[in-house]
Scaffold this active site. Structure first.
Site, mmCIF file in Angstrom:
data_model
loop_
_atom_site.group_PDB
_atom_site.id
_atom_site.type_symbol
_atom_site.label_atom_id
_atom_site.label_comp_id
_atom_site.label_asym_id
_atom_site.label_seq_id
_atom_site.Cartn_x
_atom_site.Cartn_y
_atom_site.Cartn_z
ATOM 1 N N TYR A 1 59.869 46.587 -32.544
ATOM 2 C CA TYR A 1 61.869 47.463 -32.690
ATOM 3 C C TYR A 1 61.112 48.049 -31.333
ATOM 4 O O TYR A 1 60.537 49.223 -32.505
ATOM 5 C CB TYR A 1 61.996 47.780 -33.915
ATOM 6 C CG TYR A 1 62.101 46.365 -34.874
ATOM 7 C CD1 TYR A 1 62.441 45.366 -34.891
ATOM 8 C CD2 TYR A 1 62.387 46.665 -36.388
ATOM 9 C CE1 TYR A 1 61.952 43.433 -35.627
ATOM 10 C CE2 TYR A 1 63.023 45.664 -37.640
ATOM 11 C CZ TYR A 1 62.135 43.972 -36.775
ATOM 12 O OH TYR A 1 62.937 43.370 -37.400
ATOM 13 N N SER B 1 68.041 39.481 -42.135
ATOM 14 C CA SER B 1 69.780 39.000 -41.846
ATOM 15 C C SER B 1 71.030 37.999 -42.918
ATOM 16 O O SER B 1 71.764 37.296 -43.088
ATOM 17 C CB SER B 1 70.251 38.325 -40.246
ATOM 18 O OG SER B 1 71.138 38.723 -39.567
ATOM 19 N N PRO B 2 70.904 38.908 -44.059
ATOM 20 C CA PRO B 2 71.483 38.002 -45.370
ATOM 21 C C PRO B 2 72.580 38.122 -45.771
ATOM 22 O O PRO B 2 72.929 37.364 -45.982
ATOM 23 C CB PRO B 2 70.844 38.623 -46.867
ATOM 24 C CG PRO B 2 70.749 40.029 -45.983
ATOM 25 C CD PRO B 2 70.073 39.439 -44.506
ATOM 26 N N LEU B 3 73.764 38.415 -44.469
ATOM 27 C CA LEU B 3 74.742 39.060 -44.108
ATOM 28 C C LEU B 3 74.834 38.712 -43.103
ATOM 29 O O LEU B 3 76.657 38.663 -42.816
ATOM 30 C CB LEU B 3 75.371 40.604 -43.947
ATOM 31 C CG LEU B 3 74.944 41.699 -45.583
ATOM 32 C CD1 LEU B 3 75.075 42.542 -45.486
ATOM 33 C CD2 LEU B 3 75.136 40.836 -46.081
ATOM 34 N N GLY C 1 75.738 40.369 -40.316
ATOM 35 C CA GLY C 1 77.397 41.282 -40.716
ATOM 36 C C GLY C 1 78.578 40.894 -40.218
ATOM 37 O O GLY C 1 79.726 40.962 -40.975
ATOM 38 N N LEU D 1 78.712 37.820 -42.211
ATOM 39 C CA LEU D 1 79.551 38.174 -44.161
ATOM 40 C C LEU D 1 80.167 39.371 -44.948
ATOM 41 O O LEU D 1 80.691 38.499 -45.910
ATOM 42 C CB LEU D 1 78.350 37.286 -44.651
ATOM 43 C CG LEU D 1 77.982 35.810 -44.172
ATOM 44 C CD1 LEU D 1 76.669 35.414 -44.631
ATOM 45 C CD2 LEU D 1 79.554 34.704 -44.565
ATOM 46 N N GLY E 1 83.137 40.044 -43.394
ATOM 47 C CA GLY E 1 84.119 39.645 -43.355
ATOM 48 C C GLY E 1 84.897 41.207 -42.164
ATOM 49 O O GLY E 1 86.448 41.091 -42.208
#
Length: 318
Positions: free
Chosen positions: A53, A203-205, A208, A210, A212
């Site tokens: 990173y 990255s559970p979203l 980004g 999810l 919306g």
């Protein structure tokens, strides 16, 4: 914040982890310090990073913050090795020498004599898995890592590594897992469940999507508008993601919650998931995840399962 065991081990982590992919690049020292303070104040413990990173600069920043902002003992420190950036671009190297050299560099940058969890970041097709596992064994034996695991590996690799290490020694797998990416359900999750290996969901979203915020356009300050992260988000901006995002938004409206809360709740409700690792560019974005109500009604979970179900065929389904 809820604390969970990682698989069948005694390692405990916060249900929401703090990812640092953007630190020292899109997230400066001031924002990172605010994120880390808010995270720990909310009961968060899992701090996730990697040697790759920002070419090590994220680890350097974390090391600085663990000296000046929060105590080292307040976090469960996870880092990864096996990927570096050379003159020709991204280099994958999970050989024993490369992994152990990377770990030494990580410890120096982080300012600590050990990490709580050390992961091999991605499979290396040129290195025998037995050699890679040997590096994990050495890290455990030398005390430089308290627990070890894999990241982004297939189910068979997870099972083979667990067999080579011996019972209970492969602590975790870190994999991308969200309503937009459920491929790990075919083999990785069944393997993890059977072997008692904990799952960390990155990255559970849905990168980004999810939240919306991409339903109508691409915000100018978003990752999808960033020169170096646009390609990371782009796969989830197509037609396939649309029905899932719309179903999520409808569910959120019905529950009077945000899409972020519902997406996070769905992941945290999956078997074997110990923590959902959320990466935020700003402290304000992170707070939304730290204060989320994540428990979902069974009917909502079932509806989201149906609309986002991955294609499964032989031999998983006959």
């Amino acid at each position: 914040m809820e604390e969970r065991l990682v698989g069948a081990t005694g390692l405990r982590v916060s249900a929401v982890g703090l990812g640092t992919l953007t630190w020292s690049r899109d997230t400066d020292e001031h924002e990172a310090a605010e994120q880390l303070r808010d995270f720990v104040d909310a009961g968060g413990t899992l701090l996730d990073t990697a040697a790759s990173y920002a070419d090590g600069a994220a680890e350097e920043l974390i090391g600085h913050l663990l000296r000046t902002t929060v105590p080292r003992d307040d976090v469960v420190l996870c880092t990864k090795a096996g990927v570096r950036h050379g003159a020709g671009g991204r280099v994958v190297d999970a050989s024993r020498g490369a992994l152990l050299s990377s770990l030494d560099g990580s410890l120096e940058r982080l300012g600590t004599d050990h990490v709580d969890l050390w992961l091999v970041q991605t499979p290396d097709p040129r290195t025998p898995l037995a050699e890679t596992v040997g590096a994990l064994e050495h890290a455990l034996g030398s005390g430089r890592a308290r627990y070890v695991g894999l990241s982004n590996h297939a189910g068979w690799q997870t099972a083979r590594a667990a067999t080579l290490l011996g019972p209970g020694r492969l602590a975790a797998v870190e994999v991308e897992y969200s309503l937009l990416q459920r491929g790990v359900e075919r083999e990785v999750l069944p393997a993890a469940t059977d072997l008692g290996v904990g799952v960390l969901a990155w990255s559970p979203l849905g990168r980004g999507v999810l939240t919306g915020k991409y339903r109508r356009s691409v915000p100018a300050d978003s990752r999808a508008a960033s020169a170096h992260l646009a390609g990371f988000v782009e796969p989830y901006l197509g037609r396939d993601a649309g029905p899932v995002v719309e179903a999520l938004v409808t569910a959120a409206e019905g529950l009077q919650r945000t899409p972020l809360e519902v997406a996070l709740g769905w992941v945290l409700g999956r078997p074997q998931v110990a923590s959902a690792v959320v990466g935020a560019r700003t402290a304000a974005q992170l707070r939304a995840a730290l204060t989320a109500q994540t428990a979902l009604p069974e009917a909502i979970t079932a509806a989201l399962d149906e609309v986002s179900a991955p294609a499964v065929g032989y031999p998983e389904r006959r």
